[in-house]
Motif scaffolding. Structure first.
Motif, PDB file in Angstrom:
ATOM      1  N   GLY A 152     -11.243   0.558 -22.270  1.00  0.00           N
ATOM      2  CA  GLY A 152     -11.886  -0.748 -22.364  1.00  0.00           C
ATOM      3  C   GLY A 152     -12.773  -0.874 -23.592  1.00  0.00           C
ATOM      4  N   THR A 186      -6.944   3.403 -18.734  1.00  0.00           N
ATOM      5  CA  THR A 186      -7.141   2.089 -19.351  1.00  0.00           C
ATOM      6  C   THR A 186      -8.400   2.135 -20.182  1.00  0.00           C
ATOM      7  N   ASN A 235      -8.074  -2.721 -22.374  1.00  0.00           N
ATOM      8  CA  ASN A 235      -8.739  -3.871 -21.781  1.00  0.00           C
ATOM      9  C   ASN A 235      -9.826  -4.327 -22.741  1.00  0.00           C
TER      10      ASN A 235
END
Length: 322
Positions: free
Chosen positions: A38, A36, A74
């Motif tokens: 970010g 993920t 994210n």
């Protein structure tokens, strides 16, 4: 039965559905910290960006900036109530890059978002020199890259073997005979190649264009606000570090940085006289210990930003892997 127990039957059906959903949620595979990516924005004053932060990462993914192993994005926009958000995100190693600002007005008022960030959380942000060194070490010490007569090559067999070990528990790559597995190996080889090449290009870029480096001595703003806030021993151990890239110094392409990131300039009467991106800083989180293989997706992001707004990257360096 239907006449008298229909409420019980509805409750039972709802309970069964809820339990199945809960079991599926708990048991389904989730993207790891490294998978993920970010992208955080920590702003202040009238710092602005016109690029939708929720789509920046997705657009880069479509353009092939990230490797096959980045599965999700994210995005966080952090404003005046920054303390709790930064503390929470740091505790779970959330975030890969931070775009923030160090504009003159906020520096004068001792409220620069960039300096607040580094003074409070400097230990989790890379010195760019260390980022490059760690990326090269990752490739060399794991045996993914080797040199012969000054030319660098990929050890594809070593990468393939390591991929099998690293992905042993990944449900995407359980069957070594499957096309998905073979595609995964190819993606891993390409990922390692990008880590090496991005590190080499960024190193050359910072040496050739030192004006884009954004250096700072941690706690400078904190001590200016309160000389007794930091003990003498801690201050003595601080040194100037390259905590970021000054996006405002990127030039040489048709795409101008202020079309996406800027803050306004004012005259003495408060009228807007123009805008600039000087002091808008791109920082990189250092969570290498938590995401050792995907930490260097940040290099891809940094180089993509440099390439988008400047002609500073040299793609013909001798140390690059062809």
């Amino acid at each position: 039965m239907l006449s008298y127990d229909w409420i019980k039957m509805i409750v039972l059906v709802v309970a069964i559905v809820f339990l199945w959903v809960l079991a599926f949620t708990i048991g389904s595979p989730r993207a790891s910290k490294g998978q993920t990516f970010g992208i955080f924005y920590f702003y202040g004053g009238d710092y602005r960006y016109s690029t939708d932060p929720t789509t920046l990462g997705e657009n880069m993914q479509k353009e092939g900036v990230f490797s096959y192993d980045v599965l999700d994005f994210n995005v966080r926009e952090i404003g005046e109530t920054y303390a709790e958000i930064l503390l929470t995100s740091n505790s779970v190693q959330e975030g890969d890059v931070m775009i923030t600002v160090d504009h003159p007005e906020s520096i004068e008022k001792l409220k620069s978002p960039f300096r607040i960030l580094i003074d409070n959380y400097g230990e989790v942000f890379y010195d760019y020199n260390d980022l490059i060194a760690d990326a090269k070490k990752y490739c060399l010490e794991n045996g993914f890259v080797y040199s012969s007569n000054g030319v660098y090559y990929l050890n594809e067999q070593r990468i393939t073997d390591y991929f099998a070990q690293r992905m042993k528990k990944d449900p995407r790559f359980r069957n070594e005979e499957s096309q998905r597995y073979q595609d995964g190996v190819k993606g891993e080889i390409e990922r390692i190649k990008r880590v090496w090449n991005n590190a080499i290009m960024l190193e050359d870029c910072l040496n050739t264009h030192p004006e884009i480096k954004y250096s700072y001595v941690r706690y400078t703003q904190t001590v200016a606000a309160d000389p007794n806030a930091i003990d003498a021993e801690t201050l003595a151990n601080q040194k100037e570090r390259v905590y970021g890239i000054n996006l405002g110094r990127l030039t040489g392409t048709e795409k101008v940085i202020t079309s996406d990131f800027y803050y306004n300039l004012y005259d003495e009467e408060g009228a807007v006289t123009g805008s600039t991106a000087e002091g808008i800083v791109l920082c990189v989180y250092d969570y290498y210990g938590y995401q050792p293989h995907l930490q260097f997706e940040t290099l891809s992001f940094v180089n993509a930003m440099i390439s988008k707004y400047s002609n500073f990257l040299n793609t013909q360096l001798p140390a690059l892997i062809k």
